[in-house]
Design a protein around this motif. Sequence first.
Motif, PDB file in Angstrom:
ATOM      1  N   MET A   1       0.846  -1.172   0.000  1.00  0.00           N
ATOM      2  CA  MET A   1       0.000   0.000   0.000  1.00  0.00           C
ATOM      3  C   MET A   1       0.893   1.236   0.000  1.00  0.00           C
ATOM      4  O   MET A   1       1.914   1.262   0.675  1.00  0.00           O
ATOM      5  CB  MET A   1      -0.910  -0.040   1.224  1.00  0.00           C
ATOM      6  N   GLU A   2       0.504   2.252  -0.754  1.00  0.00           N
ATOM      7  CA  GLU A   2       1.247   3.505  -0.797  1.00  0.00           C
ATOM      8  C   GLU A   2       1.360   4.060   0.626  1.00  0.00           C
ATOM      9  O   GLU A   2       0.349   4.144   1.335  1.00  0.00           O
ATOM     10  CB  GLU A   2       0.534   4.516  -1.688  1.00  0.00           C
ATOM     11  N   PRO A   3       2.556   4.449   1.067  1.00  0.00           N
ATOM     12  CA  PRO A   3       2.748   4.879   2.456  1.00  0.00           C
ATOM     13  C   PRO A   3       1.811   6.004   2.913  1.00  0.00           C
ATOM     14  O   PRO A   3       1.227   5.931   3.987  1.00  0.00           O
ATOM     15  CB  PRO A   3       4.208   5.323   2.498  1.00  0.00           C
ATOM     16  N   GLY A   4       1.651   7.046   2.121  1.00  0.00           N
ATOM     17  CA  GLY A   4       0.777   8.155   2.509  1.00  0.00           C
ATOM     18  C   GLY A   4      -0.674   7.729   2.635  1.00  0.00           C
ATOM     19  O   GLY A   4      -1.382   8.146   3.561  1.00  0.00           O
ATOM     20  N   LEU A   5      -1.112   6.893   1.711  1.00  0.00           N
ATOM     21  CA  LEU A   5      -2.486   6.404   1.756  1.00  0.00           C
ATOM     22  C   LEU A   5      -2.690   5.469   2.939  1.00  0.00           C
ATOM     23  O   LEU A   5      -3.742   5.489   3.584  1.00  0.00           O
ATOM     24  CB  LEU A   5      -2.853   5.709   0.442  1.00  0.00           C
ATOM     25  N   LYS A   6      -1.668   4.677   3.233  1.00  0.00           N
ATOM     26  CA  LYS A   6      -1.746   3.768   4.375  1.00  0.00           C
ATOM     27  C   LYS A   6      -1.892   4.552   5.680  1.00  0.00           C
ATOM     28  O   LYS A   6      -2.716   4.220   6.532  1.00  0.00           O
ATOM     29  CB  LYS A   6      -0.506   2.882   4.417  1.00  0.00           C
ATOM     30  N   GLU A   7      -1.101   5.606   5.821  1.00  0.00           N
ATOM     31  CA  GLU A   7      -1.182   6.442   7.025  1.00  0.00           C
ATOM     32  C   GLU A   7      -2.545   7.099   7.138  1.00  0.00           C
ATOM     33  O   GLU A   7      -3.129   7.157   8.230  1.00  0.00           O
ATOM     34  CB  GLU A   7      -0.089   7.517   6.989  1.00  0.00           C
ATOM     35  N   ASP A   8      -3.057   7.598   6.021  1.00  0.00           N
ATOM     36  CA  ASP A   8      -4.368   8.253   6.023  1.00  0.00           C
ATOM     37  C   ASP A   8      -5.465   7.261   6.393  1.00  0.00           C
ATOM     38  O   ASP A   8      -6.342   7.561   7.202  1.00  0.00           O
ATOM     39  CB  ASP A   8      -4.639   8.880   4.656  1.00  0.00           C
ATOM     40  N   ALA A   9      -5.409   6.060   5.821  1.00  0.00           N
ATOM     41  CA  ALA A   9      -6.404   5.043   6.131  1.00  0.00           C
ATOM     42  C   ALA A   9      -6.337   4.646   7.602  1.00  0.00           C
ATOM     43  O   ALA A   9      -7.367   4.516   8.276  1.00  0.00           O
ATOM     44  CB  ALA A   9      -6.211   3.814   5.235  1.00  0.00           C
ATOM     45  N   ALA A  10      -5.117   4.461   8.122  1.00  0.00           N
ATOM     46  CA  ALA A  10      -4.955   4.071   9.530  1.00  0.00           C
ATOM     47  C   ALA A  10      -5.510   5.145  10.458  1.00  0.00           C
ATOM     48  O   ALA A  10      -6.192   4.829  11.445  1.00  0.00           O
ATOM     49  CB  ALA A  10      -3.478   3.811   9.831  1.00  0.00           C
ATOM     50  N   LEU A  11      -5.254   6.411  10.140  1.00  0.00           N
ATOM     51  CA  LEU A  11      -5.768   7.501  10.964  1.00  0.00           C
ATOM     52  C   LEU A  11      -7.294   7.517  10.946  1.00  0.00           C
ATOM     53  O   LEU A  11      -7.940   7.643  11.988  1.00  0.00           O
ATOM     54  CB  LEU A  11      -5.211   8.839  10.478  1.00  0.00           C
ATOM     55  N   ARG A  12      -7.871   7.380   9.778  1.00  0.00           N
ATOM     56  CA  ARG A  12      -9.334   7.400   9.666  1.00  0.00           C
ATOM     57  C   ARG A  12      -9.958   6.195  10.372  1.00  0.00           C
ATOM     58  O   ARG A  12     -11.041   6.303  10.938  1.00  0.00           O
ATOM     59  CB  ARG A  12      -9.755   7.483   8.211  1.00  0.00           C
ATOM     60  N   LEU A  13      -9.282   5.061  10.339  1.00  0.00           N
ATOM     61  CA  LEU A  13      -9.789   3.896  11.075  1.00  0.00           C
ATOM     62  C   LEU A  13      -9.741   4.132  12.581  1.00  0.00           C
ATOM     63  O   LEU A  13     -10.661   3.733  13.310  1.00  0.00           O
ATOM     64  CB  LEU A  13      -9.011   2.640  10.690  1.00  0.00           C
ATOM     65  N   LYS A  14      -8.689   4.788  13.060  1.00  0.00           N
ATOM     66  CA  LYS A  14      -8.617   5.119  14.485  1.00  0.00           C
ATOM     67  C   LYS A  14      -9.756   6.049  14.880  1.00  0.00           C
ATOM     68  O   LYS A  14     -10.366   5.888  15.943  1.00  0.00           O
ATOM     69  CB  LYS A  14      -7.271   5.765  14.823  1.00  0.00           C
ATOM     70  N   VAL A  15     -10.061   7.022  14.026  1.00  0.00           N
ATOM     71  CA  VAL A  15     -11.172   7.930  14.278  1.00  0.00           C
ATOM     72  C   VAL A  15     -12.487   7.148  14.331  1.00  0.00           C
ATOM     73  O   VAL A  15     -13.305   7.349  15.231  1.00  0.00           O
ATOM     74  CB  VAL A  15     -11.232   9.039  13.199  1.00  0.00           C
ATOM     75  N   ALA A  16     -12.669   6.234  13.375  1.00  0.00           N
ATOM     76  CA  ALA A  16     -13.894   5.426  13.341  1.00  0.00           C
ATOM     77  C   ALA A  16     -14.024   4.574  14.601  1.00  0.00           C
ATOM     78  O   ALA A  16     -15.115   4.456  15.170  1.00  0.00           O
ATOM     79  CB  ALA A  16     -13.920   4.542  12.090  1.00  0.00           C
ATOM     80  N   VAL A  17     -12.920   3.993  15.057  1.00  0.00           N
ATOM     81  CA  VAL A  17     -12.942   3.182  16.282  1.00  0.00           C
ATOM     82  C   VAL A  17     -13.345   4.051  17.468  1.00  0.00           C
ATOM     83  O   VAL A  17     -14.162   3.646  18.308  1.00  0.00           O
ATOM     84  CB  VAL A  17     -11.569   2.505  16.521  1.00  0.00           C
ATOM     85  N   GLY A  18     -12.807   5.246  17.541  1.00  0.00           N
ATOM     86  CA  GLY A  18     -13.163   6.156  18.633  1.00  0.00           C
ATOM     87  C   GLY A  18     -14.637   6.515  18.607  1.00  0.00           C
ATOM     88  O   GLY A  18     -15.307   6.503  19.646  1.00  0.00           O
ATOM     89  N   HIS A  19     -15.145   6.831  17.413  1.00  0.00           N
ATOM     90  CA  HIS A  19     -16.568   7.135  17.286  1.00  0.00           C
ATOM     91  C   HIS A  19     -17.415   5.924  17.671  1.00  0.00           C
ATOM     92  O   HIS A  19     -18.429   6.059  18.364  1.00  0.00           O
ATOM     93  CB  HIS A  19     -16.914   7.547  15.846  1.00  0.00           C
ATOM     94  N   LEU A  20     -17.013   4.758  17.223  1.00  0.00           N
ATOM     95  CA  LEU A  20     -17.790   3.556  17.505  1.00  0.00           C
ATOM     96  C   LEU A  20     -17.807   3.250  18.999  1.00  0.00           C
ATOM     97  O   LEU A  20     -18.839   2.843  19.550  1.00  0.00           O
ATOM     98  CB  LEU A  20     -17.230   2.372  16.710  1.00  0.00           C
TER      99      LEU A  20
END
Length: 119
Positions: A1-20
């Motif tokens: 996975m492209e490094p920048g996209l991987k970081e962005d996806a990981a951050l957004r997943l952390k946000v989703a986990v927090g919301h959930l």
Amino acid sequence: MEPGLKEDAALRLKVAVGHLESVRKMVDQDVYCVNIMKQLAAVQASLEQVQRILLRNHLLTCVSDAVSQGLGPQIIDELVDAMKYMPFSTGQAIHPAEPLHALVEHPVCQCHRTEPEVT
């Protein structure tokens, strides 16, 4: 996975986990249903953004590689099949005054250019 996209996806997943996790606590505390629904919408929006990031990565890497190796039809079939997993839940239809192809000013592909390419 492209490094920048991987970081962005990981951050957004952390946000989703927090919301959930917030949603789970809200349910436990019998918070007003509409407020819970708003938080669930935030979780869904985060996950939909991760889907778009993954799609972008797939197009930049796997699809690009497959097309350059002459496997265009196969990768397109795979991608079309995978589209069933993509959220298209905005409920907003596009009703442009012009055909959709006219909305793209500078198409990438050569087959849709209306003016000759300057070289």
